[in-house]
Design an enzyme around this catalytic site. Structure first.
Site, short mmCIF file in Angstrom:
data_model
loop_
_atom_site.label_atom_id
_atom_site.label_comp_id
_atom_site.label_asym_id
_atom_site.label_seq_id
_atom_site.Cartn_x
_atom_site.Cartn_y
_atom_site.Cartn_z
N LYS A 197 -0.44 -2.48 -3.48
CA LYS A 197 -0.92 -1.15 -3.07
C LYS A 197 -2.06 -0.69 -3.96
O LYS A 197 -1.97 -0.79 -5.19
CB LYS A 197 0.23 -0.14 -3.09
CG LYS A 197 -0.15 1.23 -2.53
CD LYS A 197 1.08 2.11 -2.38
CE LYS A 197 0.72 3.49 -1.85
NZ LYS A 197 0.06 3.44 -0.52
N ASN A 256 2.33 9.59 5.84
CA ASN A 256 3.49 8.70 5.97
C ASN A 256 4.04 8.87 7.38
O ASN A 256 4.31 9.98 7.82
CB ASN A 256 4.56 9.05 4.94
CG ASN A 256 5.66 8.01 4.88
OD1 ASN A 256 6.39 7.78 5.85
ND2 ASN A 256 5.78 7.36 3.74
N THR A 289 2.01 9.66 0.21
CA THR A 289 3.27 10.33 0.54
C THR A 289 3.74 11.22 -0.60
O THR A 289 4.22 12.34 -0.38
CB THR A 289 4.36 9.29 0.86
OG1 THR A 289 3.93 8.50 1.97
CG2 THR A 289 5.67 9.95 1.21
N THR A 335 -3.95 5.83 7.72
CA THR A 335 -4.47 5.32 6.45
C THR A 335 -4.29 6.35 5.33
O THR A 335 -4.44 7.55 5.57
CB THR A 335 -5.96 4.96 6.60
OG1 THR A 335 -6.10 3.94 7.59
CG2 THR A 335 -6.55 4.46 5.30
N HIS A 389 6.09 1.37 -5.09
CA HIS A 389 5.55 0.54 -4.02
C HIS A 389 5.26 -0.87 -4.54
O HIS A 389 5.30 -1.14 -5.73
CB HIS A 389 4.27 1.15 -3.44
CG HIS A 389 4.51 2.35 -2.57
ND1 HIS A 389 4.67 3.62 -3.09
CD2 HIS A 389 4.63 2.47 -1.22
CE1 HIS A 389 4.86 4.47 -2.09
NE2 HIS A 389 4.85 3.80 -0.95
#
Length: 254
Positions: A147, A111, A154, A86, A143
């Site tokens: 999201k 990631n 990341t 997560t 993304h």
């Protein structure tokens, strides 16, 4: 056969992990944790960790940062290794998982892609070679429009790795529109794009005098993260207490 508990099993990534796990013969899901217990699964689903009554070898979490403490308590109580996939943990939560690794095996990565983690190693090398030569660092991540966190975990992981490689204190700048001043030397710019169904794209720019080096990675399917999480589960299930990352997994497979 390794037995896995999957936290967040009814979410998008949970479903992808369940699908990928079903195609393997070295690991199986014996229970799930999710508030949406009515979703059709081939294993029992429980609304909270403390209600799980199935024996397992490892727990994989792809859910929500709010569930971290209950999962860590469950892991410590049952001596169960925990793979944390997560994103969006705050500093206190990161400290909590590090503390828990003193009692149980913890695998933590923002990631789970092998490619992203290789990008990080290349970015660290680039910083060590170019950092003293007047090269500025900018990170751009993109993304999908669902999201929740920005910048991505990341992007922060990449920035942290570059900052560590530099050996100096570096400042992260997330937004330039409110400032009217020149870019500082020890600064990492981080920029977020949200739109459509972009799985995940990360680009690192080293911009120097009259030349630019770009290192990039594009995720084309969520399955790369699922396979990474499953590989981490197989890896962690046989480890002693401690804090592990994708770098440890890569090193073992090298």
């Amino acid at each position: 056969m390794i037995k896995m508990i999957l936290s967040g099993c009814s979410g998008t990534m949970g479903k992808v992990i369940a699908h990928c796990t079903a195609e393997r013969n070295d690991i199986e899901i014996v229970a799930g944790i999710d508030l949406h217990t009515g979703t059709d699964h081939s294993f029992p689903v429980y609304p909270s960790p403390e209600q799980v009554d199935r024996a397992a070898d490892v727990l994989v979490d792809f859910s929500n940062p709010a569930l971290l403490n209950p999962l860590l308590e469950f892991g410590k109580k049952t001596k169960l290794p925990v793979v944390l996939c997560t994103t969006g943990y705050d500093k206190s939560q990161v400290e909590a998982l590090k503390e828990a690794s003193g009692e149980i095996p913890i695998f933590y990565s923002r990631n789970m892609s092998m490619g992203i983690n290789l990008l990080i190693e290349l970015a660290k090398k680039a910083e060590r070679v170019l950092g003293s030569g007047g090269f500025d660092v900018e990170i751009v991540e993109a993304h999908h429009n669902q999201k929740l966190d920005a910048p991505s975990g990341t992007a922060l992981m990449i920035a942290d790795s570059i900052a560590e490689a530099s050996g100096e204190q570096m400042h992260y700048l997330y937004d330039r529109h409110s400032q009217r001043k020149k870019r500082s030397a020890r600064e990492i710019g981080i920029h977020s794009i949200r739109g459509g169904t972009i799985v995940g794209e990360h680009r690192v720019l080293f911009a120097g005098p009259h030349e630019v080096l770009t290192i990039s990675h594009s995720a084309q399917s969520k399955e790369i993260f699922a396979h990474g999480a499953i590989n981490a589960a197989v890896f962690l299930a046989r480890k002693e207490k401690g804090l592990y990352s994708m770098a440890d997994l890569i090193q073992e497979e090298d």
